[in-house]
Design an enzyme around this catalytic site. Structure first.
Site, PDB file in Angstrom:
ATOM      1  N   CYS A  50       0.857  -1.178   0.000  1.00  0.00           N
ATOM      2  CA  CYS A  50       0.000   0.000   0.000  1.00  0.00           C
ATOM      3  C   CYS A  50       0.898   1.235   0.000  1.00  0.00           C
ATOM      4  O   CYS A  50       1.813   1.337   0.831  1.00  0.00           O
ATOM      5  CB  CYS A  50      -0.896  -0.001   1.237  1.00  0.00           C
ATOM      6  SG  CYS A  50      -1.818   1.542   1.451  1.00  0.00           S
ATOM      7  N   ASP A  57      -0.296  -5.791   0.254  1.00  0.00           N
ATOM      8  CA  ASP A  57      -1.551  -6.054  -0.453  1.00  0.00           C
ATOM      9  C   ASP A  57      -1.371  -7.352  -1.221  1.00  0.00           C
ATOM     10  O   ASP A  57      -0.268  -7.663  -1.689  1.00  0.00           O
ATOM     11  CB  ASP A  57      -1.866  -4.930  -1.443  1.00  0.00           C
ATOM     12  CG  ASP A  57      -2.364  -3.668  -0.758  1.00  0.00           C
ATOM     13  OD1 ASP A  57      -3.120  -3.795   0.225  1.00  0.00           O
ATOM     14  OD2 ASP A  57      -2.013  -2.578  -1.212  1.00  0.00           O
ATOM     15  N   GLU A  73       8.681 -14.802 -21.747  1.00  0.00           N
ATOM     16  CA  GLU A  73       9.430 -15.899 -21.115  1.00  0.00           C
ATOM     17  C   GLU A  73       8.997 -15.952 -19.657  1.00  0.00           C
ATOM     18  O   GLU A  73       9.019 -14.951 -18.952  1.00  0.00           O
ATOM     19  CB  GLU A  73      10.932 -15.640 -21.274  1.00  0.00           C
ATOM     20  CG  GLU A  73      11.806 -16.832 -20.949  1.00  0.00           C
ATOM     21  CD  GLU A  73      11.969 -17.033 -19.466  1.00  0.00           C
ATOM     22  OE1 GLU A  73      11.730 -18.174 -19.009  1.00  0.00           O
ATOM     23  OE2 GLU A  73      12.313 -16.059 -18.767  1.00  0.00           O
ATOM     24  N   SER A  74       8.554 -17.121 -19.208  1.00  0.00           N
ATOM     25  CA  SER A  74       7.868 -17.223 -17.908  1.00  0.00           C
ATOM     26  C   SER A  74       8.753 -16.892 -16.712  1.00  0.00           C
ATOM     27  O   SER A  74       8.265 -16.321 -15.735  1.00  0.00           O
ATOM     28  CB  SER A  74       7.230 -18.596 -17.744  1.00  0.00           C
ATOM     29  OG  SER A  74       8.196 -19.614 -17.795  1.00  0.00           O
ATOM     30  N   HIS A  91      -3.879  -0.560  -6.216  1.00  0.00           N
ATOM     31  CA  HIS A  91      -4.247  -1.759  -6.979  1.00  0.00           C
ATOM     32  C   HIS A  91      -4.374  -1.462  -8.472  1.00  0.00           C
ATOM     33  O   HIS A  91      -3.888  -2.226  -9.312  1.00  0.00           O
ATOM     34  CB  HIS A  91      -5.583  -2.322  -6.494  1.00  0.00           C
ATOM     35  CG  HIS A  91      -5.630  -2.676  -5.051  1.00  0.00           C
ATOM     36  ND1 HIS A  91      -4.531  -3.026  -4.304  1.00  0.00           N
ATOM     37  CD2 HIS A  91      -6.680  -2.758  -4.206  1.00  0.00           C
ATOM     38  CE1 HIS A  91      -4.897  -3.302  -3.071  1.00  0.00           C
ATOM     39  NE2 HIS A  91      -6.207  -3.140  -2.976  1.00  0.00           N
ATOM     40  N   GLU A  92      -5.038  -0.361  -8.772  1.00  0.00           N
ATOM     41  CA  GLU A  92      -5.267   0.003 -10.169  1.00  0.00           C
ATOM     42  C   GLU A  92      -3.948   0.240 -10.898  1.00  0.00           C
ATOM     43  O   GLU A  92      -3.760  -0.202 -12.038  1.00  0.00           O
ATOM     44  CB  GLU A  92      -6.145   1.258 -10.245  1.00  0.00           C
ATOM     45  CG  GLU A  92      -7.535   1.091  -9.647  1.00  0.00           C
ATOM     46  CD  GLU A  92      -7.621   1.300  -8.134  1.00  0.00           C
ATOM     47  OE1 GLU A  92      -8.757   1.340  -7.620  1.00  0.00           O
ATOM     48  OE2 GLU A  92      -6.578   1.431  -7.455  1.00  0.00           O
TER      49      GLU A  92
END
Length: 152
Positions: A50, A57, A73-74, A91-92
C-alpha cells in the site's frame, strides 16, 4: 540457451529487481505465429505494498493473451511480478502497469489482465484492463476467480 542467446535470466541465477521499472521482461519466438490461441498466466499470490500505509496487499492475477510473434518468457515474468513485493502503488496502478508492460514486451494480438485484490479496508477491489476486443474465433475461458465472498 544456445537457441536463445538474448535471454539473460533463463537458466541463470537471477536477482529479483527491487523495482518493477528495473525488471526485465524477456520474450521468445512464438512457435505458432499467425495462429489464434490464448496463453494464460495465473499468479494467485501476487503481492505489493500500500503506498499510504506500507502494509502488504495481495492479489490473484490472471493474464490472458493472444501472442503475435513473441511469447513472454515465464521466468522473466515471475521475476517481474516479484519485483512488486516492495513497490508501493494502488491496486489500479499495479494491475494496469503489469498489463501494459507485458503488452509492450510481447506486442500481442490481444491481452487482458484481471487483478482480483483481497480486501483493503474491508473492500475487495477488482481491476481489469485489456488492449481491445478479443479476436474473432478465440476460445476465451472465464478467468475462474469467483467474486470475493469473505467467510461466506
Amino acid at each position: 540457451m544456445a537457441d536463445y542467446p538474448h535471454l539473460t535470466q533463463l537458466g541463470q541465477s537471477a536477482v529479483l529487481a527491487d523495482d518493477p521499472d528495473k525488471a526485465v521482461l524477456e520474450v521468445v519466438p512464438n512457435p505458432h505465429p499467425g495462429e489464434i490461441y490464448c496463453v494464460r498466466f495465473t499468479a494467485p499470490e501476487f503481492t505489493s505494498l500500500c503506498p499510504i500505509t506500507g502494509q502488504p496487499d495481495f492479489a490473484h492475477l490472471v493474464i490472458d493473451y493472444v501472442p503475435g510473434d513473441s511469447l513472454v518468457e515465464s521466468k522473466s515474468l515471475k521475476l517481474f511480478l516479484g519485483s512488486f513485493r516492495n513497490h508501493g502503488a494502488f491496486h489500479e496502478a499495479c494491475t494496469v502497469m503489469i498489463g501494459k508492460r507485458v503488452a509492450e514486451a510481447t506486442k500481442p494480438v490481444w491481452l487482458r489482465i484481471g487483478g482480483y485484490w483481497y480486501p483493503r479496508g474491508g473492500i475487495p477491489i477488482d481491476v481489469f484492463w485489456q488492449t481491445g476486443a478479443p479476436p474473432a474465433g478465440l476460445w476465451l475461458p472465464d478467468q475462474g476467480v469467483p467474486t470475493y465472498r469473505g467467510r461466506g
